[in-house]
Enzyme design. Structure first.
Site, short mmCIF file in Angstrom:
data_model
loop_
_atom_site.label_atom_id
_atom_site.label_comp_id
_atom_site.label_asym_id
_atom_site.label_seq_id
_atom_site.Cartn_x
_atom_site.Cartn_y
_atom_site.Cartn_z
N LYS A 185 0.54 -0.98 -0.01
CA LYS A 185 0.36 -0.20 -0.28
C LYS A 185 0.38 1.37 -0.25
O LYS A 185 0.91 2.18 -0.83
CB LYS A 185 -0.74 0.44 1.47
N ARG A 200 -4.40 10.13 3.45
CA ARG A 200 -3.10 11.12 3.76
C ARG A 200 -2.31 10.84 2.74
O ARG A 200 -1.27 12.04 2.25
CB ARG A 200 -2.47 10.33 4.87
N ASP A 241 -5.15 10.99 11.51
CA ASP A 241 -5.40 9.88 10.94
C ASP A 241 -6.21 9.89 13.11
O ASP A 241 -5.76 10.98 13.37
CB ASP A 241 -4.71 8.73 11.17
N1 EPU Z 1 6.63 14.68 10.16
C1 EPU Z 1 6.28 16.04 10.61
N2 EPU Z 1 6.53 17.28 9.70
C2 EPU Z 1 6.06 15.85 7.99
C3 EPU Z 1 5.91 15.06 7.87
C4 EPU Z 1 6.10 14.52 8.96
O1 EPU Z 1 6.27 16.44 11.49
O2 EPU Z 1 6.01 17.51 7.38
C5 EPU Z 1 6.07 14.04 11.24
C6 EPU Z 1 5.05 12.83 11.38
O3 EPU Z 1 3.84 13.53 11.93
C7 EPU Z 1 4.88 11.65 12.42
C8 EPU Z 1 6.49 11.50 11.57
O4 EPU Z 1 7.30 12.80 11.34
O5 EPU Z 1 5.78 12.04 13.80
C9 EPU Z 1 6.81 10.40 10.49
O6 EPU Z 1 5.87 11.04 9.18
P1 EPU Z 1 5.98 10.47 7.96
O7 EPU Z 1 6.04 11.66 6.90
O8 EPU Z 1 7.55 9.64 8.00
O9 EPU Z 1 5.24 9.48 7.74
P2 EPU Z 1 3.87 9.40 6.40
O10 EPU Z 1 4.83 9.81 5.11
O11 EPU Z 1 2.59 10.52 7.03
C10 EPU Z 1 4.27 6.97 5.96
C11 EPU Z 1 2.83 5.48 5.67
C12 EPU Z 1 2.46 5.35 7.59
C13 EPU Z 1 4.30 5.34 8.00
C14 EPU Z 1 4.79 5.75 8.07
C15 EPU Z 1 5.90 5.94 9.18
C16 EPU Z 1 2.12 6.16 3.35
C17 EPU Z 1 0.92 6.30 3.40
N3 EPU Z 1 2.32 5.98 5.42
O12 EPU Z 1 3.39 8.21 6.70
O13 EPU Z 1 1.80 3.81 7.32
O14 EPU Z 1 3.89 4.98 9.06
O15 EPU Z 1 5.41 6.58 6.81
O16 EPU Z 1 6.10 4.94 8.78
O17 EPU Z 1 3.33 5.56 3.60
C18 EPU Z 1 -0.01 3.19 7.44
O18 EPU Z 1 0.08 2.05 6.55
O19 EPU Z 1 -0.95 2.84 8.51
C19 EPU Z 1 0.62 3.99 8.06
C20 EPU Z 1 -0.04 5.01 8.70
#
Ligand code: EPU
Length: 422
Positions: free
Chosen positions: A27, A96, A120
């Site tokens: 995913k 997201r 979320d």
């Molecule tokens: N964060 C910030 N600012 C930003 C971006 C992120 O503060 O601009 C913080 C977030 O709030 C969090 C941390 O950095 O505390 C990590 O966030 P990240 O950006 O790495 O996560 P994401 O890209 O939003 C993806 C996955 C998530 C997974 C995370 C961490 C997708 C669609 N989602 O999210 O997956 O938990 O990386 O590995 O790729 C899931 O599959 O259920 C899911 C939530």
């Protein structure tokens, strides 16, 4: 954010799991691969596409901007032509991962109108690092509470240092930099296998990306990218869900197509709990033949234990021998499912970003509610180790990330079915 209508998973105690299932495409990779198609005109084909709700949302998002999409089992074809760079707010709000459209739109069309993604159920998730990184390449943003408008005459390569190795920010900046003038360096980049998968697709399209999968990525911008055929990597989070289920029930299974090299740390952790896992020519073989042991674990960016694994690893620890401490370092609110585990008889206390889990021999079936994809999976895993019937009410979360979790568990011998909530 949720998918389809409310369903209930009904789980009864069953025998140890045995047999094999095939792990689908990831995913968290496929949604970004689909967004990246916007970078090149023509028809793209992505293989090993999971049949999950979120793929449908991404198809709708691309269609709403003018793309044509068609799906057949395991494959999505996307034709990009005359794209309008406006991502409807109501679709972005649903998922997201839609923010992955931001970088490609800015790079290709110099403009992106995109909603602000909703949080979320596990807390506020800002996108400040996406925006600051894109600003380093020359984009400017007008941010309003309901959405943002990004503009860029022509992106120019730059030095981006991420304050945290954010998966989404790394992906957006890498995609934007692929069509920027000059060279971009991304320091403290996320290292997840999904980043390397995206870079591999972009390079097939003609991009100049080196270092994806490490914490320093170099992108040499090119004038134009070409349409591509690409096979998505398997879903490591889905695969780990079945390892957790095995840990709870015992047994022996083969996870066909799962990649051990993407799952080193989680295999090590479940190994400490007493599972045996090994890479197999066809995927990952795993066996559990003893009561699980308590272990401490702490979530970290890749290659650490992913936050997405934590809910179902916690379900394993609920029936392990001893007391474990689980620490969440990524998403402050990601312990909401603990209240539901407690309804199943788990002995868990949370304090800030820590949970202390005192393992019990067996859980007891109960009615519980899932609040996000992985929490839903975790409750189903826990229910496999419970006496009596458990009903997990799910407001369309599990189908966002698992093609057929109940069906796959049934193939392995579990007693579970899914029905519309009554
Ligand atoms: N964060 C910030 N600012 C930003 C971006 C992120 O503060 O601009 C913080 C977030 O709030 C969090 C941390 O950095 O505390 C990590 O966030 P990240 O950006 O790495 O996560 P994401 O890209 O939003 C993806 C996955 C998530 C997974 C995370 C961490 C997708 C669609 N989602 O999210 O997956 O938990 O990386 O590995 O790729 C899931 O599959 O259920 C899911 C939530």
């Amino acid at each position: 954010m949720s998918g389809q209508s409310t369903t209930e998973f009904v789980i009864e105690p069953g025998p140890p799991l045995s047999g094999e299932i095939t792990i689908s495409g990831a995913k968290n990779s496929v949604l970004k691969l689909m967004a990246a198609t916007v970078l090149a005109e023509g028809t793209h084909t992505i293989y090993n596409v999971p049949d999950i709700f979120d793929v449908g949302v991404m198809c709708k998002l691309l269609e709403s901007m003018g793309a044509e999409t068609s799906r057949r089992p395991g494959v999505v074809e996307i034709k990009i032509r005359n794209i309008s760079p406006v991502a409807p707010f109501e679709l972005v709000e649903q998922m997201r991962a839609s923010t992955a459209i931001l970088g490609p739109l800015l790079a290709r069309y110099g403009r992106a109108e995109v909603g602000i993604p909703g949080g979320d159920d596990f807390g506020h998730r800002p996108i400040d690092m996406h925006l600051t990184g894109l600003e380093k390449l020359g984009a400017t943003f007008d941010v309003q509470p309901e959405g943002l408008v990004g503009t860029a005459d022509r992106l120019t390569g730059g030095e981006v240092v991420l304050g945290f190795p954010s998966v989404g920010a790394t992906e957006n900046i890498m995609m934007a930099a692929a069509l920027a003038d000059g060279v971009t360096h991304i320091e403290n980049a996320a290292r997840e296998p999904e980043i390397a998968d995206l870079a591999s697709m972009l390079n097939k399209m003609g991009a100049g990306i080196v270092g994806a999968g490490s914490s320093r990525i170099t992108v040499t911008g090119v004038e134009v990218l070409e349409p591509v055929s690409h096979r998505c990597i398997p879903d490591r989070i889905q695969a780990a869900t079945f390892l957790a289920a095995l840990g709870v029930t015992g047994g022996e299974i083969l996870l066909r197509d799962a990649r051990y090299d993407h799952m080193d740390m989680v295999c090590q952790k479940v190994g400490e709990m007493g599972l045996r896992t090994s890479p197999d020519r066809d995927g990952i073989w795993a066996m559990a033949n003893q009561r699980l042991h308590a272990v401490d674990l702490s979530t970290l960016p890749y290659p650490g234990v992913a936050t997405d694994y934590k809910p179902f690893l916690a379900s394993m620890l609920c029936v392990a021998d001893g007391t474990s401490i689980v620490t969440e370092n990524l998403f402050a609110g990601r312990f909401r499912y603990v209240d539901e585990l407690v309804k199943l008889g788990a002995e868990v206390r949370t304090d800030g970003n820590h949970a202390v889990i005192k393992g019990v021999k067996r859980l007891q079936g109960a009615n519980v509610v899932s609040h996000d994809i992985r929490a839903g999976a975790a409750l189903i895993v826990a229910a496999l180790g419970a006496d009596g019937q458990t009903i997990v009410a799910d407001h369309g979360h599990v189908c966002r990330g698992y093609p057929d979790l109940a069906g796959d568990l049934r193939k392995l011998g579990a007693t579970i079915h899914e029905r519309p909530a009554g």
